[in-house]
Scaffold this motif. Structure first.
Motif, short mmCIF file in Angstrom:
data_model
loop_
_atom_site.label_atom_id
_atom_site.label_comp_id
_atom_site.label_asym_id
_atom_site.label_seq_id
_atom_site.Cartn_x
_atom_site.Cartn_y
_atom_site.Cartn_z
N ARG A 111 7.68 8.34 -1.19
CA ARG A 111 7.89 7.70 -2.49
C ARG A 111 7.08 6.41 -2.63
N ILE A 112 7.02 5.64 -1.54
CA ILE A 112 6.25 4.39 -1.56
C ILE A 112 4.77 4.70 -1.72
N THR A 113 4.30 5.72 -1.02
CA THR A 113 2.89 6.12 -1.14
C THR A 113 2.59 6.55 -2.58
N ASP A 114 3.48 7.33 -3.17
CA ASP A 114 3.29 7.74 -4.57
C ASP A 114 3.27 6.53 -5.51
N PHE A 115 4.16 5.59 -5.27
CA PHE A 115 4.21 4.39 -6.09
C PHE A 115 2.92 3.59 -5.95
N PHE A 116 2.45 3.41 -4.71
CA PHE A 116 1.20 2.69 -4.47
C PHE A 116 0.02 3.42 -5.12
N THR A 117 0.05 4.74 -5.09
CA THR A 117 -1.00 5.53 -5.75
C THR A 117 -0.99 5.26 -7.24
N SER A 118 0.21 5.23 -7.85
CA SER A 118 0.31 4.99 -9.30
C SER A 118 -0.17 3.59 -9.68
N LEU A 119 -0.11 2.65 -8.73
CA LEU A 119 -0.57 1.29 -9.00
C LEU A 119 -2.07 1.13 -8.75
N ALA A 159 1.20 1.83 2.53
CA ALA A 159 2.65 2.03 2.52
C ALA A 159 3.23 1.80 3.92
N ALA A 183 2.17 -4.79 -9.15
CA ALA A 183 3.36 -4.23 -9.80
C ALA A 183 3.94 -5.12 -10.89
N LYS A 196 11.81 1.22 2.88
CA LYS A 196 10.48 1.78 2.62
C LYS A 196 10.04 2.70 3.75
#
Length: 153
Positions: free
Chosen positions: A47-55, A64, A102, A41
């Motif tokens: 990528r982790i920041t984008d994933f956290f944003t999507s959640l 992140a 998630a 990570k």
């Protein structure tokens, strides 16, 4: 009844001696897994920041960094058996949040469909963290060495 109790004790006593080696194995294996995922990570923060944003996680960039560092550093501390229970508490909290954000469907299915709960990614990480949190690090840990040293003084 006495022979039955002797048989029980002769079976349980050797098994009880396996508690610390088992806790060591859990700490080493899952500490390494935490460190490895945290390291991954840390090297893919965008990528982790984008994933956290999507959640919908608040402050995704900050979180992140926090989660990545917690998993990497916490995994190393878990392997060493240093600050084991406080780190296990933080890691368990981290995994609970992972379930909430998630894998919410798996978390909500804990009683209705337990299989869905325990095949979710956070399960084994959560289980290992809770095990160390409740039982402590065992004899083969820096925490135990420090505790024994202070007990002598």
């Amino acid at each position: 009844m006495e022979p039955l109790l002797r048989l029980y004790r002769s079976t349980i006593d050797p098994l009880s001696r396996l508690q610390s080696p088992m806790l060591l194995a859990v700490r080493l294996y899952w500490g390494f897994q935490f460190a490895q995922t945290g390291w991954g990570k840390l090297h893919h923060l965008a990528r982790i920041t984008d994933f956290f944003t999507s959640l919908g996680i608040p402050f995704p960039g900050l979180n992140a960094h926090f989660v990545s560092t917690l998993e990497f550093g916490g995994g190393i501390l878990l392997m060493l058996g240093l600050m084991s229970q406080p780190i296990a508490l933080l890691l368990a909290g981290n995994m609970f949040v992972a379930y909430l954000t998630a894998d919410r469907e798996a978390l909500l299915a804990i009683f209705s469909d337990p299989g869905k709960f325990y095949v979710a990614d956070p399960y084994t990480f959560l289980f290992a963290s809770v095990m160390v949190l409740i039982f402590g690090p065992g004899w083969f840990a820096i925490d135990t060495i420090i505790a024994r040293r202070f007990a002598r003084q």
